[in-house]
Design a protein around this motif. Structure first.
Motif, PDB file in Angstrom:
ATOM      1  N   GLY A 168       0.822  -1.206   0.000  1.00 25.68           N
ATOM      2  CA  GLY A 168       0.000   0.000   0.000  1.00 25.68           C
ATOM      3  C   GLY A 168       0.851   1.248   0.000  1.00 25.68           C
ATOM      4  N   ILE A 169       0.314   2.331  -0.572  1.00 26.74           N
ATOM      5  CA  ILE A 169       0.980   3.641  -0.577  1.00 26.74           C
ATOM      6  C   ILE A 169      -0.067   4.706  -0.232  1.00 26.74           C
ATOM      7  CG2 ILE A 169       2.233   5.363  -1.945  1.00 26.74           C
ATOM      8  CD1 ILE A 169       3.300   3.183  -3.689  1.00 26.74           C
ATOM      9  N   GLY A 170       0.310   5.603   0.665  1.00 29.53           N
ATOM     10  CA  GLY A 170      -0.616   6.674   1.028  1.00 29.53           C
ATOM     11  C   GLY A 170      -0.151   7.391   2.269  1.00 29.53           C
ATOM     12  N   THR A 171      -0.978   8.285   2.778  1.00 31.30           N
ATOM     13  CA  THR A 171      -0.662   8.958   4.039  1.00 31.30           C
ATOM     14  C   THR A 171      -1.062   8.037   5.192  1.00 31.30           C
ATOM     15  OG1 THR A 171      -2.842   9.994   4.168  1.00 31.30           O
ATOM     16  CG2 THR A 171      -1.088  11.210   3.007  1.00 31.30           C
ATOM     17  N   HIS A 172      -0.709   8.467   6.397  1.00 32.94           N
ATOM     18  CA  HIS A 172      -1.039   7.681   7.591  1.00 32.94           C
ATOM     19  C   HIS A 172      -2.540   7.444   7.691  1.00 32.94           C
ATOM     20  CE1 HIS A 172      -1.103   6.306  11.747  1.00 32.94           C
ATOM     21  NE2 HIS A 172      -1.932   7.304  12.055  1.00 32.94           N
ATOM     22  N   GLU A 173      -3.313   8.509   7.490  1.00 33.33           N
ATOM     23  CA  GLU A 173      -4.765   8.386   7.630  1.00 33.33           C
ATOM     24  C   GLU A 173      -5.364   7.490   6.542  1.00 33.33           C
ATOM     25  OE1 GLU A 173      -3.073  11.199   7.664  1.00 33.33           O
ATOM     26  OE2 GLU A 173      -3.285  11.773   9.782  1.00 33.33           O
ATOM     27  N   GLU A 174      -4.876   7.652   5.317  1.00 34.72           N
ATOM     28  CA  GLU A 174      -5.393   6.847   4.209  1.00 34.72           C
ATOM     29  C   GLU A 174      -5.102   5.363   4.405  1.00 34.72           C
ATOM     30  OE1 GLU A 174      -4.861  10.261   0.698  1.00 34.72           O
ATOM     31  OE2 GLU A 174      -3.367   8.665   0.968  1.00 34.72           O
ATOM     32  N   LEU A 175      -3.887   5.057   4.798  1.00 34.13           N
ATOM     33  CA  LEU A 175      -3.498   3.658   4.988  1.00 34.13           C
ATOM     34  C   LEU A 175      -4.230   3.040   6.181  1.00 34.13           C
ATOM     35  CD1 LEU A 175       0.348   3.945   4.326  1.00 34.13           C
ATOM     36  CD2 LEU A 175      -1.311   2.803   2.867  1.00 34.13           C
ATOM     37  N   LEU A 176      -4.449   3.849   7.210  1.00 34.63           N
ATOM     38  CA  LEU A 176      -5.133   3.343   8.399  1.00 34.63           C
ATOM     39  C   LEU A 176      -6.560   2.912   8.071  1.00 34.63           C
ATOM     40  CD1 LEU A 176      -4.311   2.940  11.347  1.00 34.63           C
ATOM     41  CD2 LEU A 176      -5.296   5.180  11.870  1.00 34.63           C
ATOM     42  N   GLU A 177      -7.119   3.555   7.096  1.00 35.12           N
ATOM     43  CA  GLU A 177      -8.504   3.248   6.716  1.00 35.12           C
ATOM     44  C   GLU A 177      -8.604   2.042   5.772  1.00 35.12           C
ATOM     45  OE1 GLU A 177     -10.561   6.565   5.092  1.00 35.12           O
ATOM     46  OE2 GLU A 177     -10.244   7.855   6.843  1.00 35.12           O
ATOM     47  N   MET A 178      -7.650   1.935   4.847  1.00 33.12           N
ATOM     48  CA  MET A 178      -7.869   0.963   3.771  1.00 33.12           C
ATOM     49  C   MET A 178      -6.796  -0.124   3.660  1.00 33.12           C
ATOM     50  SD  MET A 178      -6.835   3.265   0.465  1.00 33.12           S
ATOM     51  CE  MET A 178      -5.148   3.812   0.221  1.00 33.12           C
ATOM     52  N   ASN A 179      -5.722  -0.069   4.489  1.00 36.27           N
ATOM     53  CA  ASN A 179      -4.647  -1.047   4.336  1.00 36.27           C
ATOM     54  C   ASN A 179      -4.525  -1.923   5.583  1.00 36.27           C
ATOM     55  OD1 ASN A 179      -1.572  -1.874   4.462  1.00 36.27           O
ATOM     56  ND2 ASN A 179      -2.039  -1.442   2.309  1.00 36.27           N
ATOM     57  N   ASP A 180      -4.795  -3.192   5.435  1.00 37.33           N
ATOM     58  CA  ASP A 180      -4.789  -4.123   6.565  1.00 37.33           C
ATOM     59  C   ASP A 180      -3.387  -4.330   7.128  1.00 37.33           C
ATOM     60  OD1 ASP A 180      -7.508  -4.436   6.363  1.00 37.33           O
ATOM     61  OD2 ASP A 180      -7.384  -6.203   5.053  1.00 37.33           O
ATOM     62  N   VAL A 181      -2.391  -4.388   6.255  1.00 39.94           N
ATOM     63  CA  VAL A 181      -1.016  -4.618   6.718  1.00 39.94           C
ATOM     64  C   VAL A 181      -0.558  -3.453   7.579  1.00 39.94           C
ATOM     65  CG1 VAL A 181       1.400  -4.949   6.019  1.00 39.94           C
ATOM     66  CG2 VAL A 181      -0.441  -6.004   4.681  1.00 39.94           C
ATOM     67  N   TYR A 182      -0.794  -2.238   7.118  1.00 39.24           N
ATOM     68  CA  TYR A 182      -0.398  -1.056   7.871  1.00 39.24           C
ATOM     69  C   TYR A 182      -1.182  -0.964   9.179  1.00 39.24           C
ATOM     70  CZ  TYR A 182       0.769   3.796   8.953  1.00 39.24           C
ATOM     71  OH  TYR A 182       1.223   4.940   9.568  1.00 39.24           O
ATOM     72  N   LYS A 183      -2.454  -1.267   9.091  1.00 42.61           N
ATOM     73  CA  LYS A 183      -3.299  -1.216  10.284  1.00 42.61           C
ATOM     74  C   LYS A 183      -2.800  -2.192  11.341  1.00 42.61           C
ATOM     75  CE  LYS A 183      -8.175  -1.178  11.636  1.00 42.61           C
ATOM     76  NZ  LYS A 183      -9.573  -1.388  11.179  1.00 42.61           N
ATOM     77  N   GLU A 184      -2.363  -3.358  10.888  1.00 38.50           N
ATOM     78  CA  GLU A 184      -1.835  -4.366  11.821  1.00 38.50           C
ATOM     79  C   GLU A 184      -0.562  -3.868  12.491  1.00 38.50           C
ATOM     80  OE1 GLU A 184      -0.089  -8.927  11.601  1.00 38.50           O
ATOM     81  OE2 GLU A 184      -1.442  -8.217  10.014  1.00 38.50           O
ATOM     82  N   ILE A 185       0.299  -3.192  11.712  1.00 43.32           N
ATOM     83  CA  ILE A 185       1.542  -2.634  12.275  1.00 43.32           C
ATOM     84  C   ILE A 185       1.216  -1.560  13.309  1.00 43.32           C
ATOM     85  CG2 ILE A 185       3.627  -1.304  11.733  1.00 43.32           C
ATOM     86  CD1 ILE A 185       3.605  -2.657   8.966  1.00 43.32           C
ATOM     87  N   VAL A 186       0.270  -0.698  12.977  1.00 38.01           N
ATOM     88  CA  VAL A 186      -0.123   0.394  13.886  1.00 38.01           C
ATOM     89  C   VAL A 186      -0.693  -0.160  15.175  1.00 38.01           C
ATOM     90  CG1 VAL A 186      -1.688   2.348  14.210  1.00 38.01           C
ATOM     91  CG2 VAL A 186      -0.493   2.056  12.029  1.00 38.01           C
ATOM     92  N   GLU A 187      -1.573  -1.132  15.053  1.00 39.11           N
ATOM     93  CA  GLU A 187      -2.218  -1.702  16.236  1.00 39.11           C
ATOM     94  C   GLU A 187      -1.228  -2.439  17.132  1.00 39.11           C
ATOM     95  OE1 GLU A 187      -5.291  -4.088  14.540  1.00 39.11           O
ATOM     96  OE2 GLU A 187      -6.722  -2.421  14.379  1.00 39.11           O
ATOM     97  N   SER A 188      -0.147  -2.941  16.533  1.00 40.91           N
ATOM     98  CA  SER A 188       0.861  -3.651  17.333  1.00 40.91           C
ATOM     99  C   SER A 188       1.743  -2.695  18.124  1.00 40.91           C
ATOM    100  CB  SER A 188       1.743  -4.517  16.427  1.00 40.91           C
ATOM    101  OG  SER A 188       2.534  -3.710  15.584  1.00 40.91           O
ATOM    102  N   GLN A 189       1.709  -1.400  17.756  1.00 47.10           N
ATOM    103  CA  GLN A 189       2.601  -0.433  18.402  1.00 47.10           C
ATOM    104  C   GLN A 189       1.875   0.634  19.214  1.00 47.10           C
ATOM    105  OE1 GLN A 189       5.563   1.295  15.807  1.00 47.10           O
ATOM    106  NE2 GLN A 189       5.800  -0.591  14.617  1.00 47.10           N
TER     107      GLN A 189
END
Length: 574
Positions: free
Chosen positions: A546-567
């Motif tokens: 995925g490519i995007g800003t923090h807010e965009e990725l948090l909404e639509m990217n599962d991989v990024y969301k998983e990284i965020v939730e782990s931290q």
């Protein structure tokens, strides 16, 4: 071996002088037994004391001339050999400097060090010996045979019987020793590797109480080298006793048959004494040749290993001629795929993105996702397998590497510092940096505080590898080194990992203004480090997830969301 010896052409006049001096020394040594025979036969037997003094004086002059020639020849041979070693080291170093990381991975750092030190020393030693013996041994051998035959041709038949035995023994030992020398060098490489890993990784070894197992590992490598070295020496140990036995039996046979010829009146006592000395010179020439046979195989193995490095062609050459105009500041990956040599799967697959001037492009992903591999492709530490990396629209393969790298401020994942002062280390980024520029870079990198507390400030000495600094301090100095360069493209490869959150935040805030006219490529493990980036690239198993800003990725990217939730906690995410 011959290929390396061609480098001696730069010392041709010195070598010509050595050969002339060795020839003079050999002639002097061949002349002495004849003078001695004359003293015995014409002086002692006839009671001619003046003749003895006269001839003895000539012997002293001839001996002195030979000794002076020998000393000067030894001096020049040492100078030529040491010069050759210096030239080869320089040549190897300059050649290795052109290697990509792929060649370093292939040969190994420990092996390169061994080849540049131990192997070149082996070549130096054999060159000294060859310069002294390659002329001396043949002259002594041929001259000794001629002089011996001139004294008594029939008695010379004894030499024809013993020489093949001696030559055969030397060749047999040579055949047995050559493979063992190759094994010795390989075992030495392994021992150096174990030593290097233990010395550089001492903190990890002690932290995990691995001292005992590492001692066992070192003991095994040491034993393997010892065992093969003993085998070599066992083979070589046969040489000297065999040669001495043959030489002594030859002398006994000469005295026996020579005594019979003296008794028959066919030979004089002085001639027999001279004949024995000429035979000893012949045997000594063969001993010198055998010593060369001992040294040459080992040096040949070393020369082969040196040539392997010199003949290695870098996986890619610097053939760029175009101007990159990196100051315009665009970095573009166009369908880039990269595989490490021998890897079953690509480390990166179909990577495409664009980073613009004044923007921060962050790369985040799990361990082994290919983040560091991606940024290592930009300065051409490795060559892409397919696709294209463009800087301001120009393929980086068409740009001279020196120009490309001069525009990049690279901060590696592992902070590497060198012995010298703090100022010297920062100045590596810009050789002519002023004290003010160094201080400014250190301030932006948040290194000013700890530097000011050190006794010598910017002139404080850094030990090898920065062992007298903490991980965070080393990272900040590495960042300062990149900042002082004021490059057009910054690459931060997980360069904030050793910093606390407070220092990390201050550093990112300071960097934002400092790098506003540059392109920034930022690799990070922490979400907090990339959250304010203009563009975040999420890598997963070598591919862009995925490519995007923090807010965009948090909404639509599962991989990024998983990284965020782990931290981050839910409150922090919100």
């Amino acid at each position: 071996m011959i290929k390396l010896l061609k480098e001696l052409k730069f010392y041709k006049w010195m070598i010509i002088a050595i050969f002339a001096l060795i020839f003079l020394q050999s002639m002097a040594e061949l002349f002495l037994p004849t003078l001695m025979a004359d003293i015995v036969d014409k002086g002692v037997v006839l009671g001619d004391t003046p003749f003895i003094w006269r001839t003895g004086g000539i012997m002293l002059l001839v001996s002195a001339l030979g000794a002076i020639a020998s000393v000067i020849a030894s001096y020049y041979s040492a100078r030529a050999a040491m010069g050759l070693g210096r030239d080869i080291r320089k040549k190897v170093f300059y050649h290795v400097d052109k290697f990509s990381l792929q060649e370093f991975d292939e040969v190994g750092t420990a092996s390169l060090i061994t080849r540049t030190t131990n192997d070149i020393t082996q070549v130096q030693q054999v060159v000294i010996m060859m310069l002294r013996m390659v002329i001396s041994a043949p002259i002594m051998l041929v001259g000794g045979i001629i002089m011996a035959v001139s004294k008594d041709a029939k008695l010379s038949l004894v030499i024809l019987v013993t020489m093949p035995v001696l030559v055969g023994a030397i060749l047999l030992i040579f055949k047995k020793g050559m493979p063992l020398f190759q094994t010795v060098q390989k075992r030495l490489d392994k021992l150096n590797l174990v030593f290097r890993e233990n010395l550089t990784g001492i903190r990890v070894i002690r932290a995990f109480n691995r001292e005992t197992s590492e001692k066992v590992r070192l003991k095994q490598a040491n034993k393997e080298l010892t065992d093969v070295s003993i085998k070599v020496n066992k083979v070589m140990a046969f040489m000297m006793p065999v040669m001495m036995l043959v030489m002594n039996l030859t002398v006994v046979a000469i005295i026996w048959f020579g005594g019979l010829r003296i008794d028959n009146g066919a030979m004089q006592i002085g001639d027999l004494m001279a004949f024995i000395q000429y035979v000893m010179q012949i045997m000594f020439a063969l001993v010198m040749a055998s010593m060369m046979f001992v040294m040459i195989p080992r040096a040949a193995v070393s020369a082969k290993r040196i040539n392997e490095v010199l003949e290695m062609t870098p996986s890619f050459k610097d053939e760029g001629t175009k101007q990159a105009n990196i100051e315009h500041g665009t970095l573009e990956f166009d369908n880039v795929t990269f595989s490490y040599p021998g890897a079953e799967e690509p480390a990166l697959t179909n990577i495409s993105f664009r980073a613009n001037k004044g923007e921060i492009t962050a790369i985040i992903g799990g361990t082994g996702s290919g983040k560091s591999t991606l940024v290592n492709l930009v300065p051409r530490f490795y060559e892409v397998s397919s696709g294209m990396i463009r800087v301001n629209g120009v393929d980086i393969r068409e740009v001279p590497q020196e120009e490309l790298r001069s525009k990049i401020g690279f901060v590696p994942q592992k902070a590497m510092l060198f012995t010298g002062t703090i100022a010297d280390n920062i100045r590596l980024g810009k050789e002519d940096a002023t004290d003010e520029e160094i201080a400014h870079a250190a301030k932006i990198a948040q290194a000013e505080d700890f530097i000011s507390k050190m006794a010598e400030g910017y002139q404080s000495e850094i030990e090898q590898g920065g062992s007298n600094l903490s991980g965070g301090q080393k990272q900040r100095l590495s960042i300062a080194r990149a900042l002082v360069r004021k490059p057009d493209l910054y690459i931060f490869d997980d360069s904030f990992s050793a910093l606390d959150f407070k220092t990390d935040a201050r550093l990112r805030a300071a960097l934002k203004d400092e790098t506003k006219d540059a392109t920034v490529l930022l690799v990070a493990q922490r979400v907090s480090t990339v959250v304010d980036a203009d563009r975040i690239i999420v890598l997963d198993h070598g591919q862009i997830a995925g490519i995007g800003t923090h807010e965009e990725l948090l909404e639509m990217n599962d991989v990024y969301k998983e990284i965020v939730e782990s931290q981050l906690t839910e409150e922090e995410i919100a």
